[in-house]
Design a protein around this motif. Structure first.
Motif, PDB file in Angstrom:
ATOM      1  N   LEU A 105      -2.813  74.258  -9.267  1.00 36.88           N
ATOM      2  CA  LEU A 105      -2.102  73.408  -8.312  1.00 36.88           C
ATOM      3  C   LEU A 105      -3.120  72.649  -7.465  1.00 36.88           C
ATOM      4  O   LEU A 105      -4.122  73.228  -7.022  1.00 36.88           O
ATOM      5  CB  LEU A 105      -1.212  74.256  -7.386  1.00 36.88           C
ATOM      6  N   GLN A 106      -2.860  71.376  -7.264  1.00 35.38           N
ATOM      7  CA  GLN A 106      -3.727  70.557  -6.404  1.00 35.38           C
ATOM      8  C   GLN A 106      -3.146  70.559  -4.990  1.00 35.38           C
ATOM      9  O   GLN A 106      -1.996  70.157  -4.790  1.00 35.38           O
ATOM     10  CB  GLN A 106      -3.779  69.122  -6.964  1.00 35.38           C
TER      11      GLN A 106
ATOM     12  N   ARG B  28       1.818  69.850   0.293  1.00 41.78           N
ATOM     13  CA  ARG B  28       2.076  69.110  -0.960  1.00 41.78           C
ATOM     14  C   ARG B  28       1.244  69.764  -2.056  1.00 41.78           C
ATOM     15  O   ARG B  28       0.026  69.923  -1.893  1.00 41.78           O
ATOM     16  CB  ARG B  28       1.703  67.627  -0.836  1.00 41.78           C
ATOM     17  N   LEU B  29       1.917  70.147  -3.128  1.00 41.37           N
ATOM     18  CA  LEU B  29       1.255  70.836  -4.247  1.00 41.37           C
ATOM     19  C   LEU B  29       1.622  70.114  -5.536  1.00 41.37           C
ATOM     20  O   LEU B  29       2.808  69.968  -5.848  1.00 41.37           O
ATOM     21  CB  LEU B  29       1.725  72.300  -4.298  1.00 41.37           C
ATOM     22  N   TRP B  30       0.587  69.631  -6.234  1.00 46.15           N
ATOM     23  CA  TRP B  30       0.837  68.912  -7.497  1.00 46.15           C
ATOM     24  C   TRP B  30       0.399  69.774  -8.665  1.00 46.15           C
ATOM     25  O   TRP B  30      -0.648  70.432  -8.616  1.00 46.15           O
ATOM     26  CB  TRP B  30       0.064  67.588  -7.516  1.00 46.15           C
ATOM     27  N   ASP B  31       1.211  69.722  -9.725  1.00 47.82           N
ATOM     28  CA  ASP B  31       0.929  70.531 -10.908  1.00 47.82           C
ATOM     29  C   ASP B  31      -0.283  69.973 -11.656  1.00 47.82           C
ATOM     30  O   ASP B  31      -0.300  68.791 -12.012  1.00 47.82           O
ATOM     31  CB  ASP B  31       2.172  70.530 -11.812  1.00 47.82           C
ATOM     32  N   LEU B  32      -1.290  70.805 -11.855  1.00 45.76           N
ATOM     33  CA  LEU B  32      -2.484  70.360 -12.599  1.00 45.76           C
ATOM     34  C   LEU B  32      -2.320  70.561 -14.104  1.00 45.76           C
ATOM     35  O   LEU B  32      -3.170  70.159 -14.881  1.00 45.76           O
ATOM     36  CB  LEU B  32      -3.735  71.111 -12.099  1.00 45.76           C
TER      37      LEU B  32
ATOM     38  N   ILE C 159       5.950  78.189  -8.294  1.00 45.86           N
ATOM     39  CA  ILE C 159       4.790  78.485  -7.444  1.00 45.86           C
ATOM     40  C   ILE C 159       4.733  79.992  -7.170  1.00 45.86           C
ATOM     41  O   ILE C 159       3.683  80.619  -7.311  1.00 45.86           O
ATOM     42  CB  ILE C 159       4.856  77.677  -6.136  1.00 45.86           C
ATOM     43  N   ASN C 160       5.864  80.573  -6.828  1.00 42.40           N
ATOM     44  CA  ASN C 160       5.921  82.016  -6.551  1.00 42.40           C
ATOM     45  C   ASN C 160       5.518  82.812  -7.792  1.00 42.40           C
ATOM     46  O   ASN C 160       4.771  83.787  -7.712  1.00 42.40           O
ATOM     47  CB  ASN C 160       7.340  82.375  -6.104  1.00 42.40           C
ATOM     48  N   ARG C 161       5.958  82.344  -8.948  1.00 43.05           N
ATOM     49  CA  ARG C 161       5.636  83.030 -10.215  1.00 43.05           C
ATOM     50  C   ARG C 161       4.118  82.982 -10.468  1.00 43.05           C
ATOM     51  O   ARG C 161       3.497  83.979 -10.803  1.00 43.05           O
ATOM     52  CB  ARG C 161       6.392  82.346 -11.364  1.00 43.05           C
TER      53      ARG C 161
END
Ligand code: TMP
Ligand code: ASP
Length: 242
Positions: A172-173, A201-205, A234-236
C-alpha cells in the motif's frame, strides 16, 4: 454501549464515553461516514469495527516504536480504551504524494511524489470549515507553544516514516494522512483520534499499470463503490503480517 457509561462527546465517526478510571475513556467507532464537512453522509455496516481494529494495530505499531499515543487496549471489535486527553484543535496533515485538496488549491498535478513530505495544518473547527493555517496564525490564536508545535511536527514526521514502510510491506502506498494530538493529565502530548482508511489515503501497489486504486475514504468521497470491501482488504493484509 450500555448506559452505565456517560457519553462525553459524539463526533462524526466516533462516540467517547467515560470510564470508571477518570484518566481513561471508552471510544466507540461508528458506522457513519461523512465527507466535505458532513455535506455528504452515509452509513456503512461494519466500518466502525474495521476502523477500530485497523487503528488498534497501527497504534500498537507506533507504541512499539516509542510514539506516545492515547491507545491502551481494545475493549471489543468496535470499541477501544484510551487515555483521556484534551484534544488540541489542530488537524495535522502530512502528504507524501500530491492529491486531494493540495491539487485543488495549487497547480501541483495529482500523483506527484513530493521531494519531501509536506505538512499542512488545519484548524479543527467545523463552523469555519477547518481552514488551512499558517505558523503565525497558530501563534496568534495561542493554541499551543511553538515548542509543542515543533514537537507535534517532529512526531508526525517520525510517524510517517514508521507507517510508510509498514504499509509498503503490505503493498500500500501511504499518500497522505491526518493526525490529531492532545494533552494527558500530566500535560504530555499524545497522539489521539484514529488511524484508519477514513483519515489516510492508501493506494493499492498491486497494480500492473499506473491507475490509482484507492482503498480509503476517497471511495465514498468520489462515489467509487466497495468501501467495506476495501477496508476489509486493508485489515486482511495487516492481519496476514502476524
Ligand atoms: P485533503 O487532501 O482533503 O486535505 O485530505 C488530506 C488527508 O487528510 C487525507 O488522508 C484525508 C484526511 N482528512 C481527514 O482525515 N479529515 C478531514 O476532515 C479532511 C479534509 C481530510
Ligand atoms: N472528515 C471530514 C468530514 O466529514 C471530511 C473528509 O474526511 O473528507 O466532513
Amino acid at each position: 454501549m450500555n448506559n452505565k457509561y456517560e457519553l462525553i462527546y459524539e463526533g462524526k465517526a466516533k462516540k467517547v464515553f467515560s470510564h470508571n478510571d477518570s484518566d481513561k475513556v471508552i471510544i466507540e467507532f461508528k458506522d457513519d461516514a461523512t465527507a466535505f464537512n458532513a455535506l455528504k453522509k452515509a452509513r456503512f455496516e461494519g466500518k466502525g469495527k474495521l476502523n477500530c481494529l485497523i487503528s488498534a494495530r497501527i497504534f500498537e505499531l507506533l507504541i512499539k516504536n516509542n510514539i506516545p499515543t492515547h491507545f491502551i487496549e481494545l475493549k471489543n471489535e468496535n470499541t477501544m480504551i484510551a487515555k483521556k486527553i484534551k484534544v488540541i484543535p489542530l488537524e495535522i496533515v502530512l502528504r507524501n504524494t500530491a492529491y486531494g485538496s493540495l491539487c485543488k488549491q495549487t497547480t501541483i498535478k495529482p500523483g506527484t511524489v513530493l521531494v519531501k513530505p509536506l505538512i499542512d495544518i488545519y484548524l479543527k473547527n467545523d463552523e469555519l470549515n477547518d481552514p488551512l493555517l499558517t505558523k503565525d496564525r497558530i501563534e496568534l490564536m495561542n493554541i499551543l507553544s511553538s515548542k509543542d508545535l515543533d514537537l507535534i511536527i517532529n512526531l508526525t514526521i517520525k510517524i510517517n516514516g514508521i507507517m510508510k514502510s509498514f504499509f509498503k510491506n503490505i503493498q500500500l502506498q501511504l499518500v497522505d494522512f491526518k493526525l490529531e494530538f492532545g494533552y494527558d493529565f500530566k500535560n504530555d502530548i499524545l497522539l489521539g483520534d484514529e488511524i484508519s482508511p477514513d483519515n489516510c489515503r492508501l493506494w493499492d501497489l498491486n497494480q500492473k499499470n499506473d491507475t490509482i486504486v484507492s482503498l480509503d475514504k476517497d471511495i465514498f468521497r468520489n462515489d467509487l463503490g466497495g468501501l467495506i470491501e476495501a477496508y476489509s482488504e486493508i485489515n486482511r493484509r495487516i492481519n496476514k503480517l502476524t
